[in-house]
Design a protein around this motif. Structure first.
Motif, PDB file in Angstrom:
ATOM      1  N   ASN A   1       0.817  -1.215   0.000  1.00 53.11           N
ATOM      2  CA  ASN A   1       0.000   0.000   0.000  1.00 53.11           C
ATOM      3  C   ASN A   1       0.850   1.264   0.000  1.00 53.11           C
ATOM      4  O   ASN A   1       0.373   2.332  -0.340  1.00 53.11           O
ATOM      5  CB  ASN A   1      -0.940   0.018   1.208  1.00 53.11           C
ATOM      6  CG  ASN A   1      -1.980  -1.073   1.110  1.00 53.11           C
ATOM      7  OD1 ASN A   1      -2.379  -1.474   0.020  1.00 53.11           O
ATOM      8  ND2 ASN A   1      -2.432  -1.556   2.254  1.00 53.11           N
ATOM      9  N   GLU A   2       2.092   1.142   0.414  1.00 57.33           N
ATOM     10  CA  GLU A   2       2.971   2.310   0.556  1.00 57.33           C
ATOM     11  C   GLU A   2       3.942   2.363  -0.626  1.00 57.33           C
ATOM     12  O   GLU A   2       4.557   1.367  -0.980  1.00 57.33           O
ATOM     13  CB  GLU A   2       3.754   2.164   1.865  1.00 57.33           C
ATOM     14  CG  GLU A   2       4.683   3.301   2.165  1.00 57.33           C
ATOM     15  CD  GLU A   2       5.446   3.079   3.466  1.00 57.33           C
ATOM     16  OE1 GLU A   2       6.263   3.939   3.798  1.00 57.33           O
ATOM     17  OE2 GLU A   2       5.221   2.050   4.138  1.00 57.33           O
ATOM     18  N   ALA A   3       4.088   3.522  -1.226  1.00 60.80           N
ATOM     19  CA  ALA A   3       5.044   3.694  -2.324  1.00 60.80           C
ATOM     20  C   ALA A   3       6.428   3.981  -1.748  1.00 60.80           C
ATOM     21  O   ALA A   3       6.560   4.676  -0.739  1.00 60.80           O
ATOM     22  CB  ALA A   3       4.608   4.845  -3.220  1.00 60.80           C
ATOM     23  N   PRO A   4       7.448   3.461  -2.376  1.00 61.73           N
ATOM     24  CA  PRO A   4       8.802   3.818  -1.940  1.00 61.73           C
ATOM     25  C   PRO A   4       9.018   5.327  -2.039  1.00 61.73           C
ATOM     26  O   PRO A   4       8.394   6.009  -2.843  1.00 61.73           O
ATOM     27  CB  PRO A   4       9.700   3.068  -2.931  1.00 61.73           C
ATOM     28  CG  PRO A   4       8.848   1.947  -3.442  1.00 61.73           C
ATOM     29  CD  PRO A   4       7.448   2.491  -3.471  1.00 61.73           C
ATOM     30  N   ASP A   5       9.896   5.824  -1.239  1.00 61.52           N
ATOM     31  CA  ASP A   5      10.235   7.248  -1.211  1.00 61.52           C
ATOM     32  C   ASP A   5      11.267   7.504  -2.324  1.00 61.52           C
ATOM     33  O   ASP A   5      12.444   7.728  -2.068  1.00 61.52           O
ATOM     34  CB  ASP A   5      10.789   7.602   0.170  1.00 61.52           C
ATOM     35  CG  ASP A   5      11.125   9.076   0.330  1.00 61.52           C
ATOM     36  OD1 ASP A   5      10.863   9.866  -0.587  1.00 61.52           O
ATOM     37  OD2 ASP A   5      11.664   9.420   1.396  1.00 61.52           O
ATOM     38  N   TRP A   6      10.790   7.455  -3.565  1.00 63.20           N
ATOM     39  CA  TRP A   6      11.690   7.501  -4.717  1.00 63.20           C
ATOM     40  C   TRP A   6      12.610   8.715  -4.747  1.00 63.20           C
ATOM     41  O   TRP A   6      13.815   8.541  -5.017  1.00 63.20           O
ATOM     42  CB  TRP A   6      10.896   7.385  -6.015  1.00 63.20           C
ATOM     43  CG  TRP A   6      10.314   6.021  -6.222  1.00 63.20           C
ATOM     44  CD1 TRP A   6       9.002   5.699  -6.303  1.00 63.20           C
ATOM     45  CD2 TRP A   6      11.025   4.787  -6.330  1.00 63.20           C
ATOM     46  NE1 TRP A   6       8.838   4.343  -6.470  1.00 63.20           N
ATOM     47  CE2 TRP A   6      10.069   3.750  -6.491  1.00 63.20           C
ATOM     48  CE3 TRP A   6      12.369   4.444  -6.297  1.00 63.20           C
ATOM     49  CZ2 TRP A   6      10.420   2.415  -6.625  1.00 63.20           C
ATOM     50  CZ3 TRP A   6      12.722   3.101  -6.444  1.00 63.20           C
ATOM     51  CH2 TRP A   6      11.766   2.110  -6.594  1.00 63.20           C
ATOM     52  N   PRO A   7      12.151   9.921  -4.514  1.00 61.54           N
ATOM     53  CA  PRO A   7      13.087  11.059  -4.583  1.00 61.54           C
ATOM     54  C   PRO A   7      14.284  10.908  -3.642  1.00 61.54           C
ATOM     55  O   PRO A   7      15.430  11.162  -4.033  1.00 61.54           O
ATOM     56  CB  PRO A   7      12.222  12.267  -4.202  1.00 61.54           C
ATOM     57  CG  PRO A   7      10.832  11.858  -4.560  1.00 61.54           C
ATOM     58  CD  PRO A   7      10.773  10.378  -4.268  1.00 61.54           C
TER      59      PRO A   7
END
Length: 141
Positions: free
Chosen positions: A30-36
């Motif tokens: 459900n959680e997206a990786p913290d890409w930036p």
């Protein structure tokens, strides 16, 4: 998650590691990786490795220059030993893609600026204004 990155990077990195492993395993999350911030950290890893090699080369050059500038000093064997150690450390961490990014002339100028004005009250003998060794020579055994 960006707030955690600023507050506790260790905890942030552990959570991102776990999340990326779950995503890589194909698990729906459900959680997206913290890409930036992940991208920033990956870039930082490479930059830190390059900086480490440049720092080791600079230290090697400083010690080599001191031995050349004060050849009668009792510290010469120690300086040369230190220079070999810094060169070996740089060689261990060096990877081919660094070659195009390392500005040996700039590193040498920095080493010249770091040189002491005197050692045991003695001024230095003249040293070359331009780097007298190549990157390959510094990295060689």
């Amino acid at each position: 998650m960006a707030d955690l990155y600023e507050a506790d990077i260790l905890l942030w990195s552990e959570r991102q590691r776990d999340l990326l492993r779950r995503v890589a395993a194909g698990e729906a999350v459900n959680e997206a990786p913290d890409w930036p911030n992940i991208i920033e950290e990956i870039e930082s890893v490479g930059n830190e490795q390059l900086h480490a090699v440049e720092s080791l080369l600079r230290q090697a050059l400083v010690h080599m220059l001191k031995a050349q500038a004060w050849p009668q000093a009792p510290y010469v064997p120690h300086w040369l030993s230190e220079a070999r150690g810094f060169r070996a450390g740089a060689a261990d961490r060096f990877v081919p893609s660094m070659r195009q990014r390392i500005d040996l002339a700039r590193i040498y100028r920095q080493a010249l600026r770091i040189m002491p004005d005197t050692i045991d009250g003695q001024p230095p003998l003249p040293v070359p204004a331009a780097c007298p060794v190549t990157l390959d020579e510094l990295l060689a055994d």
